[in-house]
Write a protein that holds these residues in place. Sequence first.
Motif, PDB file in Angstrom:
ATOM      1  N   MET A  97       0.825  -1.206   0.000  1.00  0.00           N
ATOM      2  CA  MET A  97       0.000   0.000   0.000  1.00  0.00           C
ATOM      3  C   MET A  97       0.861   1.259   0.000  1.00  0.00           C
ATOM      4  O   MET A  97       0.545   2.241  -0.680  1.00  0.00           O
ATOM      5  CB  MET A  97      -0.946  -0.024   1.203  1.00  0.00           C
ATOM      6  CG  MET A  97      -1.961  -1.154   1.155  1.00  0.00           C
ATOM      7  SD  MET A  97      -3.096  -1.190   2.550  1.00  0.00           S
ATOM      8  CE  MET A  97      -4.128   0.218   2.177  1.00  0.00           C
ATOM      9  N   VAL A  98       1.956   1.239   0.760  1.00  0.00           N
ATOM     10  CA  VAL A  98       2.872   2.388   0.755  1.00  0.00           C
ATOM     11  C   VAL A  98       3.494   2.574  -0.627  1.00  0.00           C
ATOM     12  O   VAL A  98       3.585   3.699  -1.139  1.00  0.00           O
ATOM     13  CB  VAL A  98       3.970   2.194   1.826  1.00  0.00           C
ATOM     14  CG1 VAL A  98       5.059   3.265   1.687  1.00  0.00           C
ATOM     15  CG2 VAL A  98       3.358   2.238   3.219  1.00  0.00           C
ATOM     16  N   TYR A  99       3.913   1.473  -1.224  1.00  0.00           N
ATOM     17  CA  TYR A  99       4.501   1.526  -2.564  1.00  0.00           C
ATOM     18  C   TYR A  99       3.483   2.032  -3.587  1.00  0.00           C
ATOM     19  O   TYR A  99       3.803   2.855  -4.458  1.00  0.00           O
ATOM     20  CB  TYR A  99       5.002   0.129  -2.938  1.00  0.00           C
ATOM     21  CG  TYR A  99       5.407  -0.039  -4.378  1.00  0.00           C
ATOM     22  CD1 TYR A  99       6.442   0.706  -4.931  1.00  0.00           C
ATOM     23  CD2 TYR A  99       4.744  -0.958  -5.194  1.00  0.00           C
ATOM     24  CE1 TYR A  99       6.817   0.535  -6.256  1.00  0.00           C
ATOM     25  CE2 TYR A  99       5.109  -1.134  -6.514  1.00  0.00           C
ATOM     26  CZ  TYR A  99       6.146  -0.387  -7.043  1.00  0.00           C
ATOM     27  OH  TYR A  99       6.496  -0.549  -8.354  1.00  0.00           O
ATOM     28  N   ALA A 100       2.232   1.556  -3.483  1.00  0.00           N
ATOM     29  CA  ALA A 100       1.187   1.998  -4.401  1.00  0.00           C
ATOM     30  C   ALA A 100       0.931   3.496  -4.272  1.00  0.00           C
ATOM     31  O   ALA A 100       0.756   4.201  -5.278  1.00  0.00           O
ATOM     32  CB  ALA A 100      -0.101   1.219  -4.141  1.00  0.00           C
ATOM     33  N   ASP A 101       0.917   3.984  -3.039  1.00  0.00           N
ATOM     34  CA  ASP A 101       0.691   5.413  -2.820  1.00  0.00           C
ATOM     35  C   ASP A 101       1.823   6.240  -3.428  1.00  0.00           C
ATOM     36  O   ASP A 101       1.589   7.283  -4.055  1.00  0.00           O
ATOM     37  CB  ASP A 101       0.571   5.701  -1.321  1.00  0.00           C
ATOM     38  CG  ASP A 101       0.086   7.107  -1.044  1.00  0.00           C
ATOM     39  OD1 ASP A 101      -1.069   7.417  -1.391  1.00  0.00           O
ATOM     40  OD2 ASP A 101       0.867   7.914  -0.495  1.00  0.00           O
ATOM     41  N   TRP A 102       3.063   5.772  -3.259  1.00  0.00           N
ATOM     42  CA  TRP A 102       4.213   6.471  -3.848  1.00  0.00           C
ATOM     43  C   TRP A 102       4.144   6.442  -5.367  1.00  0.00           C
ATOM     44  O   TRP A 102       4.412   7.456  -6.029  1.00  0.00           O
ATOM     45  CB  TRP A 102       5.506   5.809  -3.381  1.00  0.00           C
ATOM     46  CG  TRP A 102       6.721   6.329  -4.084  1.00  0.00           C
ATOM     47  CD1 TRP A 102       7.412   7.469  -3.803  1.00  0.00           C
ATOM     48  CD2 TRP A 102       7.370   5.728  -5.223  1.00  0.00           C
ATOM     49  NE1 TRP A 102       8.457   7.626  -4.688  1.00  0.00           N
ATOM     50  CE2 TRP A 102       8.459   6.579  -5.563  1.00  0.00           C
ATOM     51  CE3 TRP A 102       7.149   4.578  -5.970  1.00  0.00           C
ATOM     52  CZ2 TRP A 102       9.314   6.294  -6.625  1.00  0.00           C
ATOM     53  CZ3 TRP A 102       7.990   4.293  -7.031  1.00  0.00           C
ATOM     54  CH2 TRP A 102       9.063   5.137  -7.347  1.00  0.00           C
ATOM     55  N   PHE A 125      -3.205  -1.745  -7.541  1.00  0.00           N
ATOM     56  CA  PHE A 125      -3.072  -3.159  -7.879  1.00  0.00           C
ATOM     57  C   PHE A 125      -1.705  -3.471  -8.481  1.00  0.00           C
ATOM     58  O   PHE A 125      -1.260  -4.617  -8.434  1.00  0.00           O
ATOM     59  CB  PHE A 125      -4.199  -3.588  -8.813  1.00  0.00           C
ATOM     60  CG  PHE A 125      -5.532  -3.658  -8.130  1.00  0.00           C
ATOM     61  CD1 PHE A 125      -5.854  -4.724  -7.313  1.00  0.00           C
ATOM     62  CD2 PHE A 125      -6.453  -2.631  -8.273  1.00  0.00           C
ATOM     63  CE1 PHE A 125      -7.072  -4.780  -6.655  1.00  0.00           C
ATOM     64  CE2 PHE A 125      -7.673  -2.676  -7.621  1.00  0.00           C
ATOM     65  CZ  PHE A 125      -7.990  -3.749  -6.801  1.00  0.00           C
ATOM     66  N   ALA A 126      -1.026  -2.464  -9.025  1.00  0.00           N
ATOM     67  CA  ALA A 126       0.363  -2.663  -9.447  1.00  0.00           C
ATOM     68  C   ALA A 126       1.283  -2.801  -8.251  1.00  0.00           C
ATOM     69  O   ALA A 126       2.312  -3.480  -8.320  1.00  0.00           O
ATOM     70  CB  ALA A 126       0.810  -1.495 -10.319  1.00  0.00           C
ATOM     71  N   GLY A 127       0.911  -2.169  -7.134  1.00  0.00           N
ATOM     72  CA  GLY A 127       1.749  -2.225  -5.937  1.00  0.00           C
ATOM     73  C   GLY A 127       1.539  -3.459  -5.089  1.00  0.00           C
ATOM     74  O   GLY A 127       2.384  -3.786  -4.249  1.00  0.00           O
ATOM     75  N   ALA A 128       0.427  -4.170  -5.281  1.00  0.00           N
ATOM     76  CA  ALA A 128       0.172  -5.377  -4.495  1.00  0.00           C
ATOM     77  C   ALA A 128       1.267  -6.403  -4.749  1.00  0.00           C
ATOM     78  O   ALA A 128       1.646  -6.661  -5.884  1.00  0.00           O
ATOM     79  CB  ALA A 128      -1.182  -5.970  -4.855  1.00  0.00           C
TER      80      ALA A 128
END
Length: 365
Positions: A97-102, A125-128
């Motif tokens: 989730m942190v990666y997706a937000d970034w 969904f790319a960050g999952a």
Amino acid sequence: MHSAKAKLLTLLLAWAAAEICRRMHMPVPWMLGPLLATALATLAGLPTCSSLRLRNGGQWVMGASLGLYFTPAIVTQLVNLWWAVLAAVAWSLALGMVYADWLYRSCAGRLRGVPDESLRPSAYFAGAIGAASEMTLLAEKEGARTDLVAASHSLRMLIVVLVMPFGMLLAKSWWSLEAVDVAPQASAMSFTVAGGAWLALFTVAGGLTLKLLRLPNPWFLGSLLVAIGLAASETAPATVPTLLSNTAQLVIGVSLGVRFSPQFLHTAPRWLAHVALGTLGLIAACAAFAAFLAWVTGLHPATAILGTAPGGMTEMSITAKALQLGVPVVTALQVTRLVAVLILVRPAYHLWGIHRRDGAHSRQP
């Protein structure tokens, strides 16, 4: 080119690459060699082709091979580590989730033709971490750009699969990787034609059962679960021959490599650049968490790193098997994370969206 001919030539290319990598003493040569060769050939526009049936067969073989490491002693060890497995799952979900937000913040308003309403679910969904094909399907239901999601998972998989084996070899200067225990039953069990036939029958039945239930990765997970049951009850009829295991790694490597078509490079270059940079950050963050997990549990650091790595379940388990780095623990961590991601990632997305909307409203004057 006729698909059958293309598949045959692709397999010959993959075999040649695997043999070269083996002679060069590269880590995990039977997967990395085919992966690199087919990826480069596909990017060059050559008519490479992967067989879905061979890929499923490769996953079935690897599921059986990895499941046989789960001896009674190993199962007991894993049961005692249940809290560490849950901690690793929670870490992966939060990190994704942190990666997706970034990723969303880095690309918002900077991708031509990609509006915010489709970029937000695309980034999430790319960050999952895990379940690439399933994340693409879920992303489509939420209005995401499936090409961005699929490209990000493919690129991340490639980077992780390439970085982790070489990283483990470099780590030999700090750790004694040979000290990691390998389940004795998995290495001492012999192969017989009759025993192999029974093992194949049982594990195929497991794969077919999960396929009928429409569960993800049925050939790998079904075969794995049956093999775990046989090994844990000490009733496994045979082991998996090395030649068959190497062949399975080869076809899995090919199935990964053919994803990188020439069009792949034209899929939002800025997006791919951030995915690549973010993947390196994910690897570093997971390695730091793995070091902490190893410290509190007594696991070997190399085992913890592979178990928490942001790569594919099958690929990280194969790496652990090839380098003999705590196969059962790595497999258990990766499988548990996959199941958790499949169950929780969509409800978490809606919570993530509510949080972002609330945050936006709170910043308004």
